[in-house]
Write a protein that holds these residues in place. Structure first.
Motif, PDB file in Angstrom:
ATOM      1  N   THR A   1      15.066  11.781  14.024  1.00 50.23           N
ATOM      2  CA  THR A   1      15.590  12.466  15.194  1.00 50.23           C
ATOM      3  C   THR A   1      15.627  13.956  14.866  1.00 50.23           C
ATOM      4  OG1 THR A   1      17.823  12.084  14.384  1.00 50.23           O
ATOM      5  CG2 THR A   1      17.015  10.543  16.003  1.00 50.23           C
ATOM      6  N   PRO A   2      14.507  14.626  15.110  1.00 48.40           N
ATOM      7  CA  PRO A   2      14.405  16.033  14.717  1.00 48.40           C
ATOM      8  C   PRO A   2      15.447  16.898  15.436  1.00 48.40           C
ATOM      9  CG  PRO A   2      12.545  15.378  16.095  1.00 48.40           C
ATOM     10  CD  PRO A   2      13.287  14.137  15.756  1.00 48.40           C
ATOM     11  N   GLU A   3      15.917  17.899  14.731  1.00 50.66           N
ATOM     12  CA  GLU A   3      16.920  18.795  15.311  1.00 50.66           C
ATOM     13  C   GLU A   3      16.292  19.729  16.321  1.00 50.66           C
ATOM     14  OE1 GLU A   3      19.910  20.811  13.529  1.00 50.66           O
ATOM     15  OE2 GLU A   3      20.328  19.340  11.937  1.00 50.66           O
ATOM     16  N   ARG A   4      17.031  20.017  17.341  1.00 48.84           N
ATOM     17  CA  ARG A   4      16.583  21.021  18.308  1.00 48.84           C
ATOM     18  C   ARG A   4      17.822  21.727  18.834  1.00 48.84           C
ATOM     19  NH1 ARG A   4      18.194  19.455  23.310  1.00 48.84           N
ATOM     20  NH2 ARG A   4      18.980  17.361  23.125  1.00 48.84           N
ATOM     21  N   ALA A   5      17.639  22.927  19.350  1.00 51.52           N
ATOM     22  CA  ALA A   5      18.760  23.656  19.937  1.00 51.52           C
ATOM     23  C   ALA A   5      19.045  23.079  21.314  1.00 51.52           C
ATOM     24  CB  ALA A   5      18.424  25.129  20.041  1.00 51.52           C
ATOM     25  N   ARG A   6      20.260  23.273  21.812  1.00 49.09           N
ATOM     26  CA  ARG A   6      20.639  22.785  23.131  1.00 49.09           C
ATOM     27  C   ARG A   6      19.681  23.330  24.188  1.00 49.09           C
ATOM     28  NH1 ARG A   6      26.267  24.018  26.414  1.00 49.09           N
ATOM     29  NH2 ARG A   6      25.625  22.901  28.255  1.00 49.09           N
ATOM     30  N   GLY A   7      19.205  22.455  25.047  1.00 49.24           N
ATOM     31  CA  GLY A   7      18.335  22.895  26.135  1.00 49.24           C
ATOM     32  C   GLY A   7      16.896  23.171  25.716  1.00 49.24           C
ATOM     33  N   ARG A   8      16.551  22.889  24.466  1.00 53.69           N
ATOM     34  CA  ARG A   8      15.153  23.064  24.035  1.00 53.69           C
ATOM     35  C   ARG A   8      14.567  21.700  23.751  1.00 53.69           C
ATOM     36  NH1 ARG A   8      12.915  27.751  22.856  1.00 53.69           N
ATOM     37  NH2 ARG A   8      14.251  29.580  23.029  1.00 53.69           N
ATOM     38  N   TRP A   9      13.387  21.457  24.287  1.00 51.25           N
ATOM     39  CA  TRP A   9      12.815  20.116  24.166  1.00 51.25           C
ATOM     40  C   TRP A   9      11.579  20.140  23.313  1.00 51.25           C
ATOM     41  CZ3 TRP A   9      16.029  16.548  25.899  1.00 51.25           C
ATOM     42  CH2 TRP A   9      17.055  16.998  26.746  1.00 51.25           C
ATOM     43  N   LEU A  10      11.480  19.178  22.425  1.00 52.42           N
ATOM     44  CA  LEU A  10      10.321  19.100  21.536  1.00 52.42           C
ATOM     45  C   LEU A  10       9.340  18.088  22.115  1.00 52.42           C
ATOM     46  CD1 LEU A  10      12.349  18.706  18.220  1.00 52.42           C
ATOM     47  CD2 LEU A  10      11.429  20.830  19.155  1.00 52.42           C
ATOM     48  N   PRO A  11       8.132  18.529  22.421  1.00 56.33           N
ATOM     49  CA  PRO A  11       7.163  17.577  22.960  1.00 56.33           C
ATOM     50  C   PRO A  11       6.800  16.488  21.942  1.00 56.33           C
ATOM     51  CG  PRO A  11       6.465  19.836  23.362  1.00 56.33           C
ATOM     52  CD  PRO A  11       7.618  19.902  22.401  1.00 56.33           C
ATOM     53  N   LEU A  12       6.521  16.899  20.718  1.00 45.95           N
ATOM     54  CA  LEU A  12       6.046  15.930  19.730  1.00 45.95           C
ATOM     55  C   LEU A  12       6.897  15.969  18.466  1.00 45.95           C
ATOM     56  CD1 LEU A  12       2.219  16.667  20.012  1.00 45.95           C
ATOM     57  CD2 LEU A  12       3.487  14.796  21.110  1.00 45.95           C
ATOM     58  N   CYS A  13       6.906  14.874  17.763  1.00 49.50           N
ATOM     59  CA  CYS A  13       7.646  14.793  16.505  1.00 49.50           C
ATOM     60  C   CYS A  13       7.039  15.777  15.495  1.00 49.50           C
ATOM     61  CB  CYS A  13       7.593  13.378  15.945  1.00 49.50           C
ATOM     62  SG  CYS A  13       8.408  13.204  14.354  1.00 49.50           S
ATOM     63  N   PRO A  14       7.841  16.708  14.960  1.00 52.42           N
ATOM     64  CA  PRO A  14       7.294  17.678  14.002  1.00 52.42           C
ATOM     65  C   PRO A  14       6.842  17.010  12.705  1.00 52.42           C
ATOM     66  CG  PRO A  14       9.674  18.030  14.362  1.00 52.42           C
ATOM     67  CD  PRO A  14       9.268  16.880  15.224  1.00 52.42           C
ATOM     68  N   ASN A  15       7.331  15.800  12.494  1.00 50.98           N
ATOM     69  CA  ASN A  15       7.027  15.088  11.254  1.00 50.98           C
ATOM     70  C   ASN A  15       5.698  14.327  11.330  1.00 50.98           C
ATOM     71  OD1 ASN A  15       7.679  14.169   8.623  1.00 50.98           O
ATOM     72  ND2 ASN A  15       8.334  12.202   9.504  1.00 50.98           N
ATOM     73  N   CYS A  16       5.509  13.561  12.438  1.00 53.27           N
ATOM     74  CA  CYS A  16       4.312  12.716  12.492  1.00 53.27           C
ATOM     75  C   CYS A  16       3.468  12.933  13.761  1.00 53.27           C
ATOM     76  CB  CYS A  16       4.688  11.243  12.341  1.00 53.27           C
ATOM     77  SG  CYS A  16       5.571  10.585  13.753  1.00 53.27           S
ATOM     78  N   GLY A  17       3.934  13.804  14.680  1.00 48.14           N
ATOM     79  CA  GLY A  17       3.101  14.132  15.833  1.00 48.14           C
ATOM     80  C   GLY A  17       3.168  13.145  16.989  1.00 48.14           C
ATOM     81  N   THR A  18       4.050  12.151  16.892  1.00 48.13           N
ATOM     82  CA  THR A  18       4.191  11.166  17.974  1.00 48.13           C
ATOM     83  C   THR A  18       5.072  11.742  19.086  1.00 48.13           C
ATOM     84  OG1 THR A  18       4.115   9.473  16.273  1.00 48.13           O
ATOM     85  CG2 THR A  18       4.809   8.752  18.455  1.00 48.13           C
ATOM     86  N   LEU A  19       4.840  11.230  20.296  1.00 50.62           N
ATOM     87  CA  LEU A  19       5.663  11.631  21.433  1.00 50.62           C
ATOM     88  C   LEU A  19       7.114  11.198  21.191  1.00 50.62           C
ATOM     89  CD1 LEU A  19       4.978  12.878  24.257  1.00 50.62           C
ATOM     90  CD2 LEU A  19       5.028  10.541  25.133  1.00 50.62           C
ATOM     91  N   LEU A  20       8.050  12.140  21.403  1.00 52.68           N
ATOM     92  CA  LEU A  20       9.465  11.824  21.179  1.00 52.68           C
ATOM     93  C   LEU A  20      10.088  11.207  22.427  1.00 52.68           C
ATOM     94  CD1 LEU A  20      10.424  15.133  19.368  1.00 52.68           C
ATOM     95  CD2 LEU A  20      10.439  12.862  18.333  1.00 52.68           C
ATOM     96  N   LYS A  21      11.036  10.331  22.210  1.00 50.46           N
ATOM     97  CA  LYS A  21      11.720   9.683  23.325  1.00 50.46           C
ATOM     98  C   LYS A  21      13.132  10.263  23.426  1.00 50.46           C
ATOM     99  CE  LYS A  21      12.901   4.975  24.723  1.00 50.46           C
ATOM    100  NZ  LYS A  21      12.443   4.843  26.088  1.00 50.46           N
ATOM    101  N   VAL A  22      13.558  10.567  24.661  1.00 49.03           N
ATOM    102  CA  VAL A  22      14.911  11.090  24.841  1.00 49.03           C
ATOM    103  C   VAL A  22      15.891   9.937  24.973  1.00 49.03           C
ATOM    104  CG1 VAL A  22      16.426  12.501  26.291  1.00 49.03           C
ATOM    105  CG2 VAL A  22      14.023  13.149  25.991  1.00 49.03           C
ATOM    106  N   GLU A  23      16.901   9.956  24.120  1.00 51.23           N
ATOM    107  CA  GLU A  23      17.918   8.902  24.191  1.00 51.23           C
ATOM    108  C   GLU A  23      19.302   9.537  24.223  1.00 51.23           C
ATOM    109  OE1 GLU A  23      17.226   6.339  20.888  1.00 51.23           O
ATOM    110  OE2 GLU A  23      15.752   5.153  21.987  1.00 51.23           O
ATOM    111  N   GLY A  24      20.246   8.867  24.817  1.00 51.72           N
ATOM    112  CA  GLY A  24      21.609   9.402  24.885  1.00 51.72           C
ATOM    113  C   GLY A  24      21.671  10.603  25.815  1.00 51.72           C
ATOM    114  N   GLY A  25      22.811  11.247  25.820  1.00 51.10           N
ATOM    115  CA  GLY A  25      22.981  12.417  26.681  1.00 51.10           C
ATOM    116  C   GLY A  25      23.352  12.070  28.102  1.00 51.10           C
ATOM    117  N   GLN A  26      23.547  10.758  28.379  1.00 51.33           N
ATOM    118  CA  GLN A  26      23.891  10.330  29.738  1.00 51.33           C
ATOM    119  C   GLN A  26      25.393  10.047  29.846  1.00 51.33           C
ATOM    120  OE1 GLN A  26      21.271  10.328  31.717  1.00 51.33           O
ATOM    121  NE2 GLN A  26      19.529   9.282  30.819  1.00 51.33           N
ATOM    122  N   GLU A  27      26.167  10.346  28.804  1.00 51.37           N
ATOM    123  CA  GLU A  27      27.590  10.000  28.799  1.00 51.37           C
ATOM    124  C   GLU A  27      28.357  10.775  29.881  1.00 51.37           C
ATOM    125  OE1 GLU A  27      25.824  11.175  26.319  1.00 51.37           O
ATOM    126  OE2 GLU A  27      25.816   9.696  24.715  1.00 51.37           O
TER     127      GLU A  27
END
Lengths: 228, 125
Positions: free
Chosen positions: B87-113
């Motif tokens: 779960t790569p770190e990112r700043a609030r409101g900044r979205w990472l298109p791809l995993c910086p580690n392996c290049g796979t598309l990242l999935k958004v989870e949580g944040g719906q609380e």
């Protein structure tokens, strides 16, 4: 002093109203969509084209949410489709209680239909939090609004199962990085569907109609409206 | 003229709901004034913590609950890589298109609380 552990959803009351709407439409097999976008991105124009094409094949109805005026409902009534206008008087979104009230007031035209389109108040932010009992949310973004919007409004684009890029006929006239937008939407919602249409020229509209009719067929047969 | 609920900013609508729920709980336990109300707000709910706290102050002003405080725990949306599990770190409101580690598309989870966690209140005198 006393302390109580609550652990409840803050929108539980809205959720309960949404659940009762969903239950009602489950038995009738009605497909219910919640259309969300900023003002002027073409929700009503998309619906005009849609009802014109599908009205002979299916019973359609619409609920229109706006702060003021009945203009949107009138535009759909012109095609002979029952349309109920909810005026929020300033509130920036529809909630499930308002939809429930509309269903009780209007009755059959909204209840006994195949597809109910709920056009939310034009706003990319607040409507996102309120479940209206829909099968899925549809987020619209017109190409004239700019190619940074999905990442600027991540909530709606991560929650809408279907995203529709509208006014594609204007693409040659604006600087809109289509690949970047596709990428942003896919990032926020890898499983979502993305359509690119122009209600004016008809470009891509067949895909939209196919999506609606497939979803309707699934709903009628008691399955979840979207595959997967 | 018909009196309207002040629901024009949607944080007000949400704060109203939190207040209604909190009061109901206090009433069940004797009905004293509220002290602390704890909520969790996810990044993807389109609810701004500062505005929510401000709406709370406005709502409780001139009520027996005027001294109560709304505490908002902010819950970031998590971007998970389904391929390498990071779960790569990112700043609030900044979205990472791809995993910086392996290049796979990242999935958004949580944040719906959007949850009311707990409520404290004084005993009624």
């Amino acid at each position: 002093m006393a302390e109580v552990d609550v652990k409840q959803k803050i929108l539980a009351a809205n959720q309960a109203a949404a659940a009762s709407i969903r239950e009602g439409y489950q038995s009738s097999g009605t497909l219910v969509l919640n259309l969300i976008s900023s003002p002027g991105s073409g929700k009503t124009t998309l619906l005009e084209a849609t009802v014109k094409t599908l009205r002979d094949r299916h019973r359609l109805a619409a609920i229109e949410g706006d702060i003021a005026t009945e203009k949107d409902a009138d535009r759909l009534r012109a095609f002979g489709v029952p349309a109920h206008q909810i005026l929020t008087g300033g509130a920036c979104h529809l909630d499930a209680r308002q939809v429930n009230q509309a269903l009780e007031t209007v009755g059959d035209p909204l209840v006994a239909c195949d597809i109910l389109f709920i056009e939310n108040v034009g706003n990319l932010i607040c409507p996102t939090s309120y479940d209206l009992g829909e099968d899925f949310k549809v987020a619209l973004l017109s190409v004239v609004e700019g190619d940074d919007k999905p990442f600027k409004y991540p909530a709606i684009f991560s929650r809408a199962a279907v995203a529709v890029l509208t006014k594609m006929d204007l693409l040659p006239h604006v600087s809109f990085d289509l690949a970047a937008v596709r990428n942003q939407i896919r990032t926020l919602n890898p499983e979502g569907r993305l359509l690119e249409v122009s209600a004016k020229t008809g470009e891509g509209m067949d895909q939209w109609y196919r999506l609606l009719e497939e979803a309707l067929e699934r709903k009628k047969s008691g399955r979840s409206a979207l595959a997967g | 003229m018909k009196k309207r609920q002040p629901e024009k900013m949607h944080e007000v609508g949400i704060a109203t709901e939190i207040y209604r729920m909190s009061r109901a709980i206090a009433e069940e336990h004797g009905g004293g004034p509220l002290e602390d109300v704890f909520v969790r707000v996810g990044e993807l709910t389109a609810v701004e913590p500062d505005l929510l706290e401000f709406a709370w102050q406005a709502l409780t002003m001139e009520t027996p609950d005027a001294r109560s405080k709304l505490h908002v725990e902010y819950c970031p949306a998590v971007q998970m890589c389904q391929s390498c599990g990071q779960t790569p770190e990112r700043a609030r409101g900044r979205w990472l298109p791809l995993c910086p580690n392996c290049g796979t598309l990242l999935k958004v989870e949580g944040g719906q609380e959007l949850d009311l966690e707990r409520v404290s209140f004084l005993e009624k005198e």
